[in-house]
Design a protein around this motif. Sequence first.
Motif, PDB file in Angstrom:
ATOM      1  N   PHE A  83       0.886  -1.163   0.000  1.00 47.75           N
ATOM      2  CA  PHE A  83       0.000   0.000   0.000  1.00 47.75           C
ATOM      3  C   PHE A  83       0.923   1.211   0.000  1.00 47.75           C
ATOM      4  O   PHE A  83       1.607   1.451   1.002  1.00 47.75           O
ATOM      5  CB  PHE A  83      -0.919   0.001   1.221  1.00 47.75           C
ATOM      6  CG  PHE A  83      -1.873  -1.166   1.253  1.00 47.75           C
ATOM      7  CD1 PHE A  83      -2.983  -1.210   0.418  1.00 47.75           C
ATOM      8  CD2 PHE A  83      -1.654  -2.232   2.117  1.00 47.75           C
ATOM      9  CE1 PHE A  83      -3.858  -2.287   0.441  1.00 47.75           C
ATOM     10  CE2 PHE A  83      -2.517  -3.313   2.145  1.00 47.75           C
ATOM     11  CZ  PHE A  83      -3.629  -3.344   1.310  1.00 47.75           C
ATOM     12  N   GLY A  84       0.960   1.903  -1.088  1.00 48.55           N
ATOM     13  CA  GLY A  84       1.934   2.993  -1.199  1.00 48.55           C
ATOM     14  C   GLY A  84       3.325   2.416  -1.042  1.00 48.55           C
ATOM     15  O   GLY A  84       3.689   1.475  -1.742  1.00 48.55           O
ATOM     16  N   ARG A  85       4.050   2.939  -0.087  1.00 51.54           N
ATOM     17  CA  ARG A  85       5.422   2.429   0.097  1.00 51.54           C
ATOM     18  C   ARG A  85       5.502   1.336   1.157  1.00 51.54           C
ATOM     19  O   ARG A  85       6.577   0.836   1.473  1.00 51.54           O
ATOM     20  CB  ARG A  85       6.359   3.589   0.463  1.00 51.54           C
ATOM     21  CG  ARG A  85       6.573   4.528  -0.743  1.00 51.54           C
ATOM     22  CD  ARG A  85       7.222   5.831  -0.341  1.00 51.54           C
ATOM     23  NE  ARG A  85       8.509   5.626   0.318  1.00 51.54           N
ATOM     24  CZ  ARG A  85       9.186   6.607   0.927  1.00 51.54           C
ATOM     25  NH1 ARG A  85       8.689   7.817   0.987  1.00 51.54           N
ATOM     26  NH2 ARG A  85      10.348   6.351   1.491  1.00 51.54           N
ATOM     27  N   GLN A  86       4.343   1.009   1.714  1.00 46.57           N
ATOM     28  CA  GLN A  86       4.335  -0.028   2.755  1.00 46.57           C
ATOM     29  C   GLN A  86       4.180  -1.418   2.128  1.00 46.57           C
ATOM     30  O   GLN A  86       3.106  -1.758   1.604  1.00 46.57           O
ATOM     31  CB  GLN A  86       3.173   0.235   3.725  1.00 46.57           C
ATOM     32  CG  GLN A  86       3.124  -0.750   4.877  1.00 46.57           C
ATOM     33  CD  GLN A  86       1.812  -0.653   5.650  1.00 46.57           C
ATOM     34  OE1 GLN A  86       0.871   0.048   5.245  1.00 46.57           O
ATOM     35  NE2 GLN A  86       1.738  -1.365   6.757  1.00 46.57           N
ATOM     36  N   LEU A  87       5.249  -2.197   2.198  1.00 46.92           N
ATOM     37  CA  LEU A  87       5.192  -3.556   1.668  1.00 46.92           C
ATOM     38  C   LEU A  87       4.570  -4.462   2.728  1.00 46.92           C
ATOM     39  O   LEU A  87       5.100  -4.602   3.825  1.00 46.92           O
ATOM     40  CB  LEU A  87       6.612  -4.029   1.330  1.00 46.92           C
ATOM     41  CG  LEU A  87       6.752  -5.430   0.744  1.00 46.92           C
ATOM     42  CD1 LEU A  87       5.997  -5.556  -0.579  1.00 46.92           C
ATOM     43  CD2 LEU A  87       8.220  -5.781   0.564  1.00 46.92           C
ATOM     44  N   VAL A  88       3.425  -5.060   2.411  1.00 45.56           N
ATOM     45  CA  VAL A  88       2.710  -5.877   3.407  1.00 45.56           C
ATOM     46  C   VAL A  88       2.935  -7.371   3.151  1.00 45.56           C
ATOM     47  O   VAL A  88       3.226  -8.127   4.076  1.00 45.56           O
ATOM     48  CB  VAL A  88       1.206  -5.526   3.426  1.00 45.56           C
ATOM     49  CG1 VAL A  88       0.455  -6.432   4.393  1.00 45.56           C
ATOM     50  CG2 VAL A  88       1.006  -4.060   3.826  1.00 45.56           C
ATOM     51  N   LEU A  89       2.801  -7.793   1.902  1.00 43.77           N
ATOM     52  CA  LEU A  89       3.085  -9.193   1.565  1.00 43.77           C
ATOM     53  C   LEU A  89       4.248  -9.206   0.578  1.00 43.77           C
ATOM     54  O   LEU A  89       4.217  -8.518  -0.442  1.00 43.77           O
ATOM     55  CB  LEU A  89       1.852  -9.867   0.950  1.00 43.77           C
ATOM     56  CG  LEU A  89       0.582  -9.875   1.798  1.00 43.77           C
ATOM     57  CD1 LEU A  89      -0.570 -10.533   1.034  1.00 43.77           C
ATOM     58  CD2 LEU A  89       0.803 -10.579   3.135  1.00 43.77           C
ATOM     59  N   ASP A  90       5.267  -9.993   0.903  1.00 40.13           N
ATOM     60  CA  ASP A  90       6.518  -9.957   0.148  1.00 40.13           C
ATOM     61  C   ASP A  90       6.788 -11.329  -0.463  1.00 40.13           C
ATOM     62  O   ASP A  90       7.398 -12.186   0.155  1.00 40.13           O
ATOM     63  CB  ASP A  90       7.644  -9.544   1.116  1.00 40.13           C
ATOM     64  CG  ASP A  90       8.982  -9.377   0.429  1.00 40.13           C
ATOM     65  OD1 ASP A  90       9.036  -9.440  -0.812  1.00 40.13           O
ATOM     66  OD2 ASP A  90       9.981  -9.187   1.157  1.00 40.13           O
ATOM     67  N   GLU A  91       6.262 -11.549  -1.644  1.00 43.62           N
ATOM     68  CA  GLU A  91       6.451 -12.825  -2.354  1.00 43.62           C
ATOM     69  C   GLU A  91       6.020 -14.034  -1.526  1.00 43.62           C
ATOM     70  O   GLU A  91       6.794 -14.946  -1.270  1.00 43.62           O
ATOM     71  CB  GLU A  91       7.907 -12.965  -2.814  1.00 43.62           C
ATOM     72  CG  GLU A  91       8.291 -11.859  -3.769  1.00 43.62           C
ATOM     73  CD  GLU A  91       9.603 -12.116  -4.490  1.00 43.62           C
ATOM     74  OE1 GLU A  91      10.157 -13.221  -4.342  1.00 43.62           O
ATOM     75  OE2 GLU A  91      10.051 -11.213  -5.196  1.00 43.62           O
TER      76      GLU A  91
END
Length: 261
Positions: free
Chosen positions: A17-25
């Motif tokens: 969300f924007g620059r917030q990476l919540v799920l990373d691969e």
Amino acid sequence: MDNEQPIIELRGVTKAFGRQLVLDEIDLKVARGRNTVIIGRSGTGKSVLLKHIVGLLRPQRGEVFYEGQRIDNLGERALVPIRRQIGFVFQLNALFDSKTVIENVAFPMTENSTVRLDRRQIHDLARKCLSMVGLAEFEHKRPAELSGGEKKRVALARAIALDPPPKVILYDEPTAGLDPQRSDVINKLIRQLQEQVHVTSIVVTHDMKTAAEVGDQVLMLWNGRFIADGTSKELLNTKEPHVRRFVEGLAEPGDILTLTA
Ligand SMILES: Nc1ncnc2c1ncn2[C@@H]1O[C@H](COP(=O)(O)OP(=O)(O)O)[C@@H](O)[C@H]1O
Ligand SMILES: [Mg+2]
């Protein structure tokens, strides 16, 4: 069993969300008929992950499969028959305050134009599902007149009140805010649905008791990735420091701010 096709699969799912990476691969294989539990502290992306499974959120990268079919790129219309097979118990129950308990349970069926049941059959099925969660006597009450645990059970009844019954149920924090005995009721209901209706469940929780009671496979989400994957027993014995602290309910070192400089 191991080489059977998973009912749900995530491959390299990445969500920011924007620059917030919540799920990373994120990779995940959900075994048919089993209970998969995802634990993790608040704000780690557990609800975000669940929403990818019903197409309420779309990944920036990666793929989501249901019964071998890719679904993350489907339009709303094409998702309808898939959503009909999946019950969702939302974190905040999402009950309609203006409707009675039985109207709430029947609502998804009355709204769904593909349901072939008439009004009376819908109500019979809704009543049956209310009995399963022990709320047969509450059908004419409204959500405001129920306790937290009763509301959860109504939400659960609504998730299973589909014809045919759901193949998958997604539970978002099913025991949050409940006392230990009410939580136990919900945990037992989740197991009961697995045993009696052979439903596949994905349970998102920060409640270790729920994880241990209902989980056949338990994964822990941390910083966008799974840092643990095993049986609940394996998790309880893990040496991974973040998992250990979560299991023991201890703060992370960075969580505690000192009041003096
Ligand atoms: N629709 C959205 N828009 C922007 N940020 C979101 C949205 N949904 C969730 N987030 C953020 O993603 C993070 C993970 O949220 P969530 O999956 O709800 O956490 P939890 O593990 O507690 O369920 C949070 O920081 C949340 O603020
Ligand atoms: Mg959540």
